[in-house]
Structure formats: structure tokens, C-alpha cells
Design a protein around this motif. Structure first.
Motif, PDB file in Angstrom:
ATOM      1  N   LEU A 133       0.740  -0.992  -0.054  1.00 41.72           N
ATOM      2  CA  LEU A 133      -0.009   0.157   0.133  1.00 41.72           C
ATOM      3  C   LEU A 133       0.831   1.093   0.205  1.00 41.72           C
ATOM      4  N   GLY A 134       1.762   1.261   0.618  1.00 39.71           N
ATOM      5  CA  GLY A 134       3.066   2.122   0.969  1.00 39.71           C
ATOM      6  C   GLY A 134       3.192   2.969  -0.972  1.00 39.71           C
ATOM      7  N   ALA A 135       3.825   1.549  -1.369  1.00 41.44           N
ATOM      8  CA  ALA A 135       4.048   1.892  -2.595  1.00 41.44           C
ATOM      9  C   ALA A 135       3.168   2.524  -3.757  1.00 41.44           C
ATOM     10  N   LEU A 136       1.913   1.513  -3.412  1.00 36.65           N
ATOM     11  CA  LEU A 136       0.904   1.881  -4.751  1.00 36.65           C
ATOM     12  C   LEU A 136       0.188   3.612  -4.485  1.00 36.65           C
ATOM     13  N   SER A 137       0.628   4.437  -2.864  1.00 34.85           N
ATOM     14  CA  SER A 137       0.207   4.934  -2.346  1.00 34.85           C
ATOM     15  C   SER A 137       1.095   6.494  -2.999  1.00 34.85           C
ATOM     16  N   PHE A 138       2.752   5.846  -3.025  1.00 33.53           N
ATOM     17  CA  PHE A 138       3.852   6.893  -3.501  1.00 33.53           C
ATOM     18  C   PHE A 138       4.081   7.279  -5.149  1.00 33.53           C
ATOM     19  N   PHE A 139       3.477   5.848  -6.288  1.00 29.63           N
ATOM     20  CA  PHE A 139       3.582   6.469  -7.138  1.00 29.63           C
ATOM     21  C   PHE A 139       2.146   7.166  -7.744  1.00 29.63           C
ATOM     22  N   THR A 140       1.226   7.037  -6.601  1.00 30.06           N
ATOM     23  CA  THR A 140      -0.503   7.553  -7.226  1.00 30.06           C
ATOM     24  C   THR A 140      -0.422   9.648  -5.947  1.00 30.06           C
ATOM     25  N   GLY A 141       0.377   9.522  -5.343  1.00 36.34           N
ATOM     26  CA  GLY A 141       0.201  10.704  -5.098  1.00 36.34           C
ATOM     27  C   GLY A 141      -0.046  10.790  -3.782  1.00 36.34           C
ATOM     28  N   GLU A 142      -1.173   9.743  -3.398  1.00 38.88           N
ATOM     29  CA  GLU A 142      -1.270   9.382  -1.548  1.00 38.88           C
ATOM     30  C   GLU A 142      -1.316   9.393  -0.185  1.00 38.88           C
TER      31      GLU A 142
ATOM     32  N   VAL B 153      -1.083  11.324   2.156  1.00 38.79           N
ATOM     33  CA  VAL B 153      -1.463  11.653   3.254  1.00 38.79           C
ATOM     34  C   VAL B 153      -2.744  10.680   3.011  1.00 38.79           C
ATOM     35  N   THR B 154      -3.395  10.019   2.316  1.00 35.47           N
ATOM     36  CA  THR B 154      -4.209   9.052   2.776  1.00 35.47           C
ATOM     37  C   THR B 154      -4.470   7.484   3.047  1.00 35.47           C
ATOM     38  N   PHE B 155      -3.177   6.995   2.766  1.00 33.42           N
ATOM     39  CA  PHE B 155      -1.641   5.979   3.078  1.00 33.42           C
ATOM     40  C   PHE B 155      -1.757   6.643   4.881  1.00 33.42           C
ATOM     41  N   VAL B 156      -1.750   7.385   5.288  1.00 33.82           N
ATOM     42  CA  VAL B 156      -0.803   7.420   6.697  1.00 33.82           C
ATOM     43  C   VAL B 156      -2.492   7.971   7.465  1.00 33.82           C
ATOM     44  N   MET B 157      -3.536   8.369   6.840  1.00 34.81           N
ATOM     45  CA  MET B 157      -4.832   8.119   7.536  1.00 34.81           C
ATOM     46  C   MET B 157      -5.044   7.049   7.932  1.00 34.81           C
ATOM     47  N   LEU B 158      -5.474   6.756   6.889  1.00 33.40           N
ATOM     48  CA  LEU B 158      -6.005   4.944   6.419  1.00 33.40           C
ATOM     49  C   LEU B 158      -4.857   3.319   7.174  1.00 33.40           C
ATOM     50  N   GLY B 159      -3.440   4.082   7.783  1.00 29.02           N
ATOM     51  CA  GLY B 159      -2.868   3.926   8.345  1.00 29.02           C
ATOM     52  C   GLY B 159      -3.522   4.109  10.241  1.00 29.02           C
ATOM     53  N   PHE B 160      -3.458   4.877  10.235  1.00 30.07           N
ATOM     54  CA  PHE B 160      -3.820   5.650  11.863  1.00 30.07           C
ATOM     55  C   PHE B 160      -5.600   4.558  12.332  1.00 30.07           C
ATOM     56  N   ILE B 161      -6.184   4.557  10.780  1.00 31.47           N
ATOM     57  CA  ILE B 161      -7.712   3.698  11.424  1.00 31.47           C
ATOM     58  C   ILE B 161      -7.285   2.509  11.302  1.00 31.47           C
ATOM     59  N   LEU B 162      -6.209   1.773  10.388  1.00 34.09           N
ATOM     60  CA  LEU B 162      -5.852   0.708  10.601  1.00 34.09           C
ATOM     61  C   LEU B 162      -5.637   0.200  12.292  1.00 34.09           C
TER      62      LEU B 162
END
Length: 52
Positions: free
Chosen positions: A13-22, A24-33
Motif C-alpha cells: 500500500l505504501g508503494a502504491l500510494s507513493f506512485f499515485t501521490g496519495e 496523506v490518505t495512506f497515513v490516515m488509513l494507517g491510523f484507522i487500521l
């Protein structure tokens, strides 16, 4: 689930979010998880303690 499986999910998910530019969304989803995992762990402890 096992810790190594969470690690694989996080890396993918980190690699995918890096390539898509998301990032902040990755960090927020991490907190939710983390929060949901903590709630699940506490509920399991509660159910286990009520069973005794």
C-alpha cells in the motif's frame, strides 16, 4: 493475522500510494487500521475475561 502479513500489506500500500501521490490518505488509513486493530484486541480480551 500475523505481523509479517501486516508488513507486506503496508509495503504494498505504501508503494502504491507513493506512485499515485496519495501519501496523506495512506497515513490516515494507517491510523484507522491501528485503531481498529486495537479495538478488536480489546474486545477479544473482554470476551475472554467474561468467559471465565
Amino acid at each position: 493475522m500475523h505481523t509479517w502479513l501486516y508488513t507486506i500489506y503496508t509495503i504494498v500500500l505504501g508503494a502504491l500510494s507513493f506512485f499515485t501521490g496519495e501519501i496523506v490518505t495512506f497515513v490516515m488509513l494507517g491510523f484507522i487500521l491501528l485503531t481498529l486493530s486495537n479495538i478488536n484486541h480489546n474486545l477479544k480480551k473482554l470476551v475472554h475475561s467474561k468467559g471465565k
